[in-house]
Motif scaffolding. Structure first.
Motif, PDB file in Angstrom:
ATOM      1  N   LYS A  42       0.835  -1.208   0.000  1.00 55.46           N
ATOM      2  CA  LYS A  42       0.000   0.000   0.000  1.00 55.46           C
ATOM      3  C   LYS A  42       0.866   1.253   0.000  1.00 55.46           C
ATOM      4  CE  LYS A  42      -4.275  -1.713   2.097  1.00 55.46           C
ATOM      5  NZ  LYS A  42      -5.214  -1.586   3.240  1.00 55.46           N
ATOM      6  N   TYR A  45       2.006   1.364  -3.748  1.00 50.00           N
ATOM      7  CA  TYR A  45       0.990   1.615  -4.770  1.00 50.00           C
ATOM      8  C   TYR A  45       0.016   2.738  -4.387  1.00 50.00           C
ATOM      9  CZ  TYR A  45       2.370  -2.673  -7.200  1.00 50.00           C
ATOM     10  OH  TYR A  45       3.070  -3.624  -7.878  1.00 50.00           O
ATOM     11  N   MET A  49      -5.572   2.169  -2.151  1.00 47.49           N
ATOM     12  CA  MET A  49      -5.796   0.888  -2.806  1.00 47.49           C
ATOM     13  C   MET A  49      -5.986  -0.223  -1.769  1.00 47.49           C
ATOM     14  SD  MET A  49      -3.357   0.488  -6.117  1.00 47.49           S
ATOM     15  CE  MET A  49      -3.508   1.567  -7.547  1.00 47.49           C
ATOM     16  N   ASP A  50      -6.834  -1.190  -2.133  1.00 47.74           N
ATOM     17  CA  ASP A  50      -7.035  -2.359  -1.285  1.00 47.74           C
ATOM     18  C   ASP A  50      -6.143  -3.475  -1.818  1.00 47.74           C
ATOM     19  OD1 ASP A  50      -7.856  -4.349   0.351  1.00 47.74           O
ATOM     20  OD2 ASP A  50      -9.957  -4.376  -0.289  1.00 47.74           O
ATOM     21  N   ARG A  66      -4.788  -6.736  -6.193  1.00 47.12           N
ATOM     22  CA  ARG A  66      -5.560  -5.507  -5.992  1.00 47.12           C
ATOM     23  C   ARG A  66      -7.033  -5.866  -6.037  1.00 47.12           C
ATOM     24  NH1 ARG A  66      -6.028  -0.353 -10.194  1.00 47.12           N
ATOM     25  NH2 ARG A  66      -7.312   0.965  -8.838  1.00 47.12           N
ATOM     26  N   ARG A  68     -11.057  -4.630  -5.976  1.00 41.99           N
ATOM     27  CA  ARG A  68     -12.005  -3.533  -6.156  1.00 41.99           C
ATOM     28  C   ARG A  68     -13.425  -4.083  -6.044  1.00 41.99           C
ATOM     29  NH1 ARG A  68     -10.142  -0.197 -11.397  1.00 41.99           N
ATOM     30  NH2 ARG A  68      -9.428  -2.256 -12.104  1.00 41.99           N
ATOM     31  N   GLN A  80     -10.009   4.014  -6.382  1.00 41.09           N
ATOM     32  CA  GLN A  80      -8.882   3.084  -6.319  1.00 41.09           C
ATOM     33  C   GLN A  80      -9.314   1.699  -5.822  1.00 41.09           C
ATOM     34  OE1 GLN A  80      -6.139   3.571  -7.584  1.00 41.09           O
ATOM     35  NE2 GLN A  80      -5.344   5.649  -7.333  1.00 41.09           N
ATOM     36  N   SER A  81     -10.356   1.657  -4.963  1.00 41.63           N
ATOM     37  CA  SER A  81     -10.794   0.374  -4.409  1.00 41.63           C
ATOM     38  C   SER A  81     -12.241   0.050  -4.780  1.00 41.63           C
ATOM     39  CB  SER A  81     -10.651   0.385  -2.878  1.00 41.63           C
ATOM     40  OG  SER A  81     -11.473   1.385  -2.315  1.00 41.63           O
TER      41      SER A  81
END
Length: 539
Positions: A42, A45, A49-50, A66, A68, A80-81
């Protein structure tokens, strides 16, 4: 540091080594590694983000993914997620809200700071897992005896090594004259185990009554097997103790079994407790009989039990008084702890004087109120009459058994008693009205004029005032403060109103005022009765 094939297996080897050292599940260490790598990713990136990491348990390969989630168009907050249904169609055939889209991303190259952060996460997780393991292990040992080794002393408290953790023996839980040095072996009772932020806290004791019970269970097979039961223990740690036992096998003497051949069993317990003298007493369901046993070695002449007050009077011969009380009151104090009753000890001479005083007071009462001569008043007292109500409302046959009393005399006695009581009631009612008592309280069923007067003198003048009272305020009770029981005088206690009667009158007043719904009372009483029945069934 990149996660390459060269160090993939090293992850598993590290997890196994840490797990063995800390005696925890290797899976927990790998989960900590996954979380630490996810945090590092994290930071590489982007924190929004998840990023999730999965380490293969066989190969050690770390997969970075990643994630989403599909949301409604208007609910999109973090692109981002999250992604909308329209955006998700680029990657999924028929996306729906709530679906998850995962895509693998390249592994990160851990820099020095990221690697240090990952290490801290792993250490933290390992510490938490180790604390949980210790708590789970020792919580099941609460209430048992544990052996340990003294590590150090801090401000009078001992820190004890108990194998996979440390425990504390507080200064007030040690037997007075005991002294330990680092490295000494020690046996203690696990009194409490608490889960705290700094790790599980294990509290030990050598002064708890349960410690003695567990020691006897170890030394006496019959107790361990349940043939003999320890019913109560009272201790003055390091000095003297009393233990009450009962046998469920008529062929086994509970006291003899606990003493052992030539005292071998009890002596083993005494040695562990630094020479603490132990009186082993046979338990008896009959409280007076049990108390006579508990006061040994003193001889008891007479026992008078007051169950309502949880007090008991014991009469002993004059020469046995000091033995019954014991040095600094130790014997009677331990007997009181063992029975759960307050004990008043008096000599036969003191009891005789008290009975004589009561006889004289009752004789004088009948002489003054019934206009009797001393001899006749003494006859009434000797027959067991203690107050005017008993004379006024007793069956006439009980008066006729007294020598010299015929029907006319009995009728005259009861008439005088009733007239005197009626006069007392009239004066009490007049006084109560002068104090401002309302009719609602005067007419309340169950309260005599004398009771109303006593309430008025304490400022209770209306039915509302009466309904706000607590049952103990009316009937009296006992309060324990710092181990000492003190008497709470009740407003109506002198009229022989007990707690149950007081509670019933108060609830009746509340119903009359509309404060309480009678149906709720019935439901509550049924629930309490059911709970009591369940408790008895479990016992």
């Amino acid at each position: 540091m990149a996660i390459t094939s060269a160090n993939q297996l090293e992850l598993l080897q590290t997890a196994e080594a840490v797990a063995r050292e800390k005696m925890i599940d290797p899976g927990l260490v790998i989960e900590a590694m996954e979380e630490s790598l996810a945090r590092a990713a994290k930071s590489r990136y982007g924190s929004e983000m998840d990023i999730r990491v999965k380490i293969d348990r066989r190969t050690g390969r770390a997969t970075f993914t990643r994630v989403r989630t599909v949301v409604e168009d208007e609910a999109l907050e973090n692109y981002q997620s999250e992604l909308t249904v329209k955006q998700a169609r680029q990657y999924m055939a028929e996306p729906k809200v709530g679906d998850v889209y995962e895509e693998e991303v390249p592994p990160v190259d851990l820099g020095r700071i990221a690697a240090q952060s990952a290490k801290q996460v792993i250490l933290q997780k390992v510490r938490e897992a180790e604390r949980d393991r210790q708590y789970e292990e020792f919580k099941d040992r609460q209430g048992t005896i544990i052996n340990g080794q003294v590590k150090r002393e801090e401000y009078g408290n001992l820190i004890v090594d108990v194998g996979r953790g440390e425990a504390i023996l507080r200064r007030n839980e040690k037997i007075g004259r005991e002294s330990y040095r680092p490295g000494d072996r020690i046996r203690c009772y696990v009194k409490d185990v608490r889960r705290e932020a700094r790790g599980p806290q294990i509290f030990l004791s050598r002064t708890a009554p349960e410690f003695m019970s567990e020691l006897f269970k170890m030394e006496v097979p019959e107790i361990y097997d349940g043939i003999i039961e320890i019913k109560a223990v009272a201790r003055d740690p390091g000095s003297r103790a009393k233990i009450a036992v009962i046998s469920y096998d008529s062929s086994i003497d509970p006291v003899g079994a606990c003493v052992g051949m030539r005292g071998s069993r009890v002596q083993a317990v005494v040695n562990e407790l630094q020479g603490e003298k132990i009186d082993i007493i046979p338990w008896n369901e009959d409280v007076p009989t049990f108390l006579v046993n508990a006061l040994q070695p003193a001889e008891v002449s007479k026992v008078v039990l007051d169950e309502d007050a949880e007090r008991i009077e014991v009469v002993v011969p004059d020469e046995q008084l000091s033995l019954a009380i014991g040095r600094r009151g130790q014997n009677v104090r331990l007997a009181s702890q063992l029975t759960g009753l307050d004990i008043d000890i008096m000599t036969e001479e003191e009891e005789s004087k008290r009975r004589q005083k009561e006889f004289e007071e009752r004789t004088q009462l009948f002489m003054d109120t019934l206009d009797l001569d001393e001899f006749f008043a003494q006859l009434l007292v000797a027959e067991g009459f203690t107050n005017l109500e008993e004379v006024a409302y007793v069956e006439q046959d009980e008066l006729l058994v007294i020598d010299g009393v015929d029907e006319d005399t009995a009728h005259e006695l009861q008439t005088r008693a009733r007239e005197h009581l009626e006069e007392q009631a009239r004066k009490a009612l007049e006084h109560a009205r002068e104090l401002g008592v309302e009719d609602s309280l005067v007419e309340f069923e169950g309260l005599t004029p004398q009771m109303v007067e006593a309430l008025a003198e304490d400022g209770i003048k209306t039915l509302e005032d009466f309904a706000t009272c607590a049952d103990w305020e009316l009937a009296g009770g006992w309060t324990t403060v710092d181990g000492q029981r003190t008497k709470d005088e009740g407003l109506l206690e002198k009229f022989s109103v007990d707690l149950a009667e007081a509670q019933n009158m108060i609830m009746t007043a509340r119903v009359m005022l509309g404060w309480v719904d009678p149906e709720d009372m019935v439901a509550q009483a049924a629930a309490e009765a059911e709970a009591t029945a369940e408790d008895k069934a479990e016992a």
